[in-house]
Write an enzyme that holds these catalytic residues in place. Structure first.
Site: not given
Ligand code: DGL
Length: 263
Positions: A184, A74
């Site tokens: 993301c 993430c």
């Molecule tokens: N998947 C996450 C990222 O790579 C974040 C998404 C979220 O929860 O806002 O930033």
């Protein structure tokens, strides 16, 4: 630490499975445990303190399950919490950051776009990287407002997704970008939709393969690579609904377990 212990992977939700797929492709015999903190998604609008405390909660849960290495799949959690995680835990911890460096090195139009969460784009770590590698080019930062909740719901092809991507694509085209960085881990699931809206000469990049390579390097360095070549144990847990998680992993359904669990 036991070499057969699993690699622990977490994300705010289902998006980090895009990173898990790259890890599994490169390291097909490694046992893995994936935690989707979908109950608390999106992380993108939370404060750095909240993101850090959720990241600690997820890491604690993975360590309790015996993981030998943690992958923070993430960008939002990495850019806000990785320093704290690394100072708190002894296990190797790998994070994911937007691939701004390769885009800045390769751009010919001297204009690149980055689509990421508010939490990533406002983080100190992202600002530092962007300043270091992209100070001589123009970087259009777009907050992918609304995208993560739609992906969490599995609405990848919905009219609302199309409407939002249309807005972001127009901004990218107007800025004459030739590289789009996906900052993301949820966004690799909307690459085909983005490609339909962007000119062919815009290259879309993400950091999934780099994270997988780094995972292998760190396992080797710490003597933790699993040398057994038997079918691995691949467990996925969500603390909310499991439908989208199962849907995004459907090509592996014979080999994995997807379960709801509190953490
Ligand atoms: N998947 C996450 C990222 O790579 C974040 C998404 C979220 O929860 O806002 O930033």
């Amino acid at each position: 630490m036991n070499k057969q212990a699993p690699i622990g992977v977490f994300d705010s939700g289902v998006g980090g499975t895009s990173i898990w797929k790259k890890i599994h492709e490169l390291l097909p015999y490694e046992n893995t445990i994936y935690l989707a903190d979908s109950k608390n998604a999106p992380y993108g609008y939370k404060s750095a303190e909240e993101i850090t405390s959720l990241s600690i909660k997820n890491t604690d849960a993975l360590l309790k399950l015996g993981c030998k290495l943690i992958v923070v799949a993430c960008n939002t959690a990495t850019t806000n919490a990785i320093a704290t995680l690394r100072s708190k835990y002894e296990v190797p911890i790998i994070g994911i950051e937007p691939a701004i460096k390769p885009a800045a090195l390769k751009t010919k139009t001297k204009s690149v776009g980055i689509l990421a969460t508010k939490g990533t784009l406002s983080s100190i770590l992202f600002h530092r990287t962007s300043y270091e590698f992209a100070k001589d080019i123009s970087v259009l930062e777009i907050v992918g407002e609304g995208l993560v909740p739609l992906i969490e719901e599995g609405k990848l092809e919905s009219p609302e997704m199309h409407r939002l991507l249309h807005i972001y694509a127009k901004q990218l085209i107007d800025a004459n970008v030739d590289y789009l960085v996906l900052g993301c881990s949820h966004y690799p699931y909307i690459v085909s939709q983005l490609k339909e809206l962007l000119p062919d000469d815009v290259t879309i990049i993400d950091s999934g393969e780099a994270v997988a390579r780094q995972t292998k390097i760190l396992l080797e360095r710490h003597g933790l690579l699993n040398e057994r070549t038997v079918k691995p144990n691949l467990q996925f847990f969500s603390n909310a609904k499991i439908d989208t998680l199962a849907m995004l992993l459907s090509e592996y359904s014979e080999d994995i377990s997807v379960t709801k669990m509190e953490f």
